[in-house]
Design a protein around this motif. Structure first.
Motif, mmCIF file in Angstrom:
data_model
loop_
_atom_site.group_PDB
_atom_site.id
_atom_site.type_symbol
_atom_site.label_atom_id
_atom_site.label_comp_id
_atom_site.label_asym_id
_atom_site.label_seq_id
_atom_site.Cartn_x
_atom_site.Cartn_y
_atom_site.Cartn_z
ATOM 1 N N GLN B 27 -18.329 12.502 20.039
ATOM 2 C CA GLN B 27 -19.381 12.242 19.035
ATOM 3 C C GLN B 27 -20.337 13.433 18.982
ATOM 4 N N CYS B 28 -19.812 14.571 18.585
ATOM 5 C CA CYS B 28 -20.596 15.814 18.664
ATOM 6 C C CYS B 28 -21.854 15.751 17.788
ATOM 7 N N ILE B 29 -22.924 16.307 18.339
ATOM 8 C CA ILE B 29 -24.217 16.198 17.665
ATOM 9 C C ILE B 29 -24.268 16.987 16.354
ATOM 10 N N HIS B 30 -23.407 18.013 16.241
ATOM 11 C CA HIS B 30 -23.453 18.880 15.062
ATOM 12 C C HIS B 30 -22.360 18.533 14.053
ATOM 13 N N CYS B 31 -21.559 17.505 14.351
ATOM 14 C CA CYS B 31 -20.405 17.197 13.487
ATOM 15 C C CYS B 31 -20.873 16.819 12.077
ATOM 16 N N TYR B 32 -20.229 17.429 11.087
ATOM 17 C CA TYR B 32 -20.644 17.243 9.697
ATOM 18 C C TYR B 32 -20.008 16.018 9.043
ATOM 19 N N ILE B 33 -19.148 15.329 9.795
ATOM 20 C CA ILE B 33 -18.426 14.195 9.205
ATOM 21 C C ILE B 33 -19.225 12.900 9.370
ATOM 22 N N LYS B 34 -19.476 12.233 8.269
ATOM 23 C CA LYS B 34 -20.141 10.922 8.320
ATOM 24 C C LYS B 34 -19.061 9.850 8.431
ATOM 25 N N LYS B 35 -19.248 8.966 9.383
ATOM 26 C CA LYS B 35 -18.233 7.920 9.603
ATOM 27 C C LYS B 35 -18.153 6.982 8.394
ATOM 28 N N ASP B 36 -16.931 6.601 8.047
ATOM 29 C CA ASP B 36 -16.730 5.605 6.999
ATOM 30 C C ASP B 36 -15.471 4.811 7.319
ATOM 31 N N SER B 37 -15.165 3.852 6.478
ATOM 32 C CA SER B 37 -14.004 3.007 6.801
ATOM 33 C C SER B 37 -12.912 3.103 5.745
ATOM 34 N N LYS B 38 -12.834 4.243 5.081
ATOM 35 C CA LYS B 38 -11.791 4.425 4.056
ATOM 36 C C LYS B 38 -10.426 4.492 4.724
ATOM 37 N N LYS B 39 -9.397 4.210 3.949
ATOM 38 C CA LYS B 39 -8.038 4.188 4.494
ATOM 39 C C LYS B 39 -7.421 5.590 4.498
ATOM 40 N N GLU B 40 -6.989 5.998 5.698
ATOM 41 C CA GLU B 40 -6.369 7.321 5.834
ATOM 42 C C GLU B 40 -4.979 7.341 5.208
ATOM 43 N N LEU B 41 -4.509 8.535 4.880
ATOM 44 C CA LEU B 41 -3.128 8.702 4.425
ATOM 45 C C LEU B 41 -2.194 8.269 5.543
ATOM 46 N N ASN B 42 -1.112 7.603 5.192
ATOM 47 C CA ASN B 42 -0.145 7.246 6.229
ATOM 48 C C ASN B 42 0.920 8.341 6.353
ATOM 49 N N PHE B 43 1.802 8.174 7.310
ATOM 50 C CA PHE B 43 2.799 9.216 7.595
ATOM 51 C C PHE B 43 3.646 9.554 6.370
ATOM 52 N N TYR B 44 4.035 8.549 5.611
ATOM 53 C CA TYR B 44 4.913 8.794 4.466
ATOM 54 C C TYR B 44 4.178 9.547 3.355
ATOM 55 N N GLN B 45 2.901 9.220 3.197
ATOM 56 C CA GLN B 45 2.098 9.948 2.209
ATOM 57 C C GLN B 45 1.914 11.409 2.661
ATOM 58 N N ILE B 46 1.708 11.589 3.966
ATOM 59 C CA ILE B 46 1.536 12.946 4.488
ATOM 60 C C ILE B 46 2.823 13.757 4.312
ATOM 61 N N LYS B 47 3.957 13.114 4.592
ATOM 62 C CA LYS B 47 5.255 13.779 4.406
ATOM 63 C C LYS B 47 5.407 14.256 2.964
ATOM 64 N N SER B 48 5.071 13.368 2.046
ATOM 65 C CA SER B 48 5.197 13.711 0.628
ATOM 66 C C SER B 48 4.277 14.890 0.280
ATOM 67 N N ILE B 49 3.060 14.875 0.816
ATOM 68 C CA ILE B 49 2.121 15.969 0.535
ATOM 69 C C ILE B 49 2.643 17.286 1.125
ATOM 70 N N LEU B 50 3.206 17.215 2.326
ATOM 71 C CA LEU B 50 3.757 18.430 2.939
ATOM 72 C C LEU B 50 4.893 18.989 2.075
ATOM 73 N N ASN B 51 5.712 18.091 1.552
ATOM 74 C CA ASN B 51 6.786 18.550 0.650
ATOM 75 C C ASN B 51 6.187 19.259 -0.566
ATOM 76 N N GLN B 52 5.137 18.643 -1.111
ATOM 77 C CA GLN B 52 4.556 19.181 -2.344
ATOM 78 C C GLN B 52 3.892 20.533 -2.125
#
Lengths: 93, 329
Positions: B27-52
């Motif tokens: 939980q780094c004090i300088h981290c620029y990422i604000k926590k949220d609960s959005k749904k991450e890409l799953n493996f199959y979506q990532i595979k497709s993006i890597l192909n693209q």
């Protein structure tokens, strides 16, 4: 290693590559080295999709570029020898 | 490198940064990422993006987070990316690595492991990460990676709290023969909240960093800056993808060009108005910067300018500060 015309070769698994604007760029990630192949090199690179014998590549290059077999064999063998030395290609047998 | 220029000219995304998750075990004090609960890409979506992105020309990919090793499918992703012919960089805090995992990593096309290290003192490093014992784990990770022959780069954002520790980190890296990179630029949260900017070094500290010949290379003056119409490579030979599928011109230029859950990468990259506008920005449009007498010393980042003041065409405060110091060097 002495290179025979019936040697089979394949691409190393430890490389990254892309064909961009007609030229092939090959990276050896561990060494952080980048190589660029010209159009003929790119054609040869495309020929090596699976294990392939050097003589098959020579035949394809002769046909594509209308050069003598002797000339094609010399150029292809030199190109492959260089890439094997750089660990971009490897002999299968 | 010729390939970079070619891709910049032709808008080929040679470099992609792929944020695989915003989850992290620290939980780094300088981290620029604000926590949220959005749904991450799953493996199959990532595979497709890597192909693209592979078919669009990406050769160099950086996987980052959050912390990438919290993803249970990270090794599957690495395996797929290796088979797709990417040269891979990984940004990690290395705390989740052990001998077995590092042995596995050796199978993939990894160019470099970028590791966050803030201090060699437990009380400072662990204060920054918010997790006791994290320094020991990070160091253990570094030693194992070094033993297995990985290229390592220690990455250290410098803040008031760890400013006095950077020399020790340089000695440590030199001893291990690994690279290091210090960054005095703490960026606002990715939603524009600037509260973490209070962690930034003060002017005297920044000046000392820039004057230090061991880290000065990065701040050498780029000649010809004024002659160029090109602001940076964002959206030209460089792109960034968020864990939710948003495509950005750069990891620091957070203006979404589109979302990969809704559109194909090719469509976004070739037809997005956001990217088209960013690619066409010319020096003359930077009303304040173009007449600035220290622009020659400036490494302005449009993403930072946008995050700091919401103005893509305005100056970046931290870049101005650094430029003033460089002018007097």
């Amino acid at each position: 290693m002495y290179q025979r015309i019936d040697h089979r070769i394949r691409k190393s698994k430890k490389i990254a590559s892309r064909i961009i604007e007609g030229n092939t760029y090959v990276v050896i990630p561990e060494k952080r080295a980048l190589y660029k192949f010209n159009k003929v090199g790119t054609y040869i690179w495309k020929c090596i999709s699976n294990d392939i014998r050097v003589k098959c590549i020579v035949r394809k290059v002769c046909k594509k570029y209308d050069v003598s077999e002797k000339r094609a064999e010399k150029d292809v063998k030199n190109f492959i020898k260089d890439l094997v030395k750089k660990n971009i290609l490897e002999y299968v047998d | 490198m010729l390939i970079e220029k070619l891709c910049e000219k032709k808008n080929i995304p040679l470099y992609s940064i792929f944020e695989l998750t915003y989850r992290c075990n620290l939980q780094c004090i300088h981290c620029y990422i604000k926590k949220d609960s959005k749904k991450e890409l799953n493996f199959y979506q990532i595979k497709s993006i890597l192909n693209q992105i592979s078919s669009m020309g990406t050769l160099f990919i950086t996987f980052t987070g959050g912390e990438v090793f919290v993803r249970k499918d990270f090794f599957k992703i690495l395996n797929y990316a290796t088979n797709k012919g990417f040269a891979i960089n990984i940004f990690t805090n290395a705390t989740l690595l052990d001998k077995q995992k590092v042995y596995e990593l050796k199978k993939f096309n990894i160019s470099e492991m970028g590791i966050s290290l803030y201090s060699l003192r437990d009380e400072i490093h662990d204060y920054i990460t918010g997790v006791r014992g994290s320094l020991k784990k990070t160091l253990k990770g570094i030693y194992i990676l070094k033993e297995r022959g990985f290229n390592i780069k220690v990455k250290c954002p410098l803040m008031k709290v760890n400013y006095s520790d950077y020399s020790q980190i340089i000695d440590f890296c030199n001893r291990l023969k690994i690279k290091y990179l210090f960054d005095p630029v703490i960026v606002p949260y990715n939603d524009g909240d600037k509260s973490i900017l209070s962690l930034r070094l003060d002017k005297t500290q920044i000046e000392k960093i820039i004057r230090d010949i061991r880290i000065v290379k990065r701040y050498k003056i780029k000649k010809g800056f004024l002659k160029s119409n090109v602001l940076c490579s964002a959206g030209k030979n460089f792109c960034s993808i968020s864990p939710y599928g948003d495509v950005y011109p750069c990891i620091q230029l957070l203006i979404s060009a589109g979302n990969l859950k809704e559109s194909k990468f090719k469509k976004i990259w070739n037809h997005s108005k956001v990217l088209k506008n960013i690619r066409e920005i010319k020096m003359g449009e930077l009303k304040i910067c173009k007449n600035c007498d220290i622009i020659y010393y400036c490494n302005r980042c449009p993403g930072l300018a946008h995050l700091e003041d919401g103005n893509l065409y305005g100056p970046s405060k931290i870049a101005c500060e650094i430029a003033k110091i460089r002018k007097n060097l």
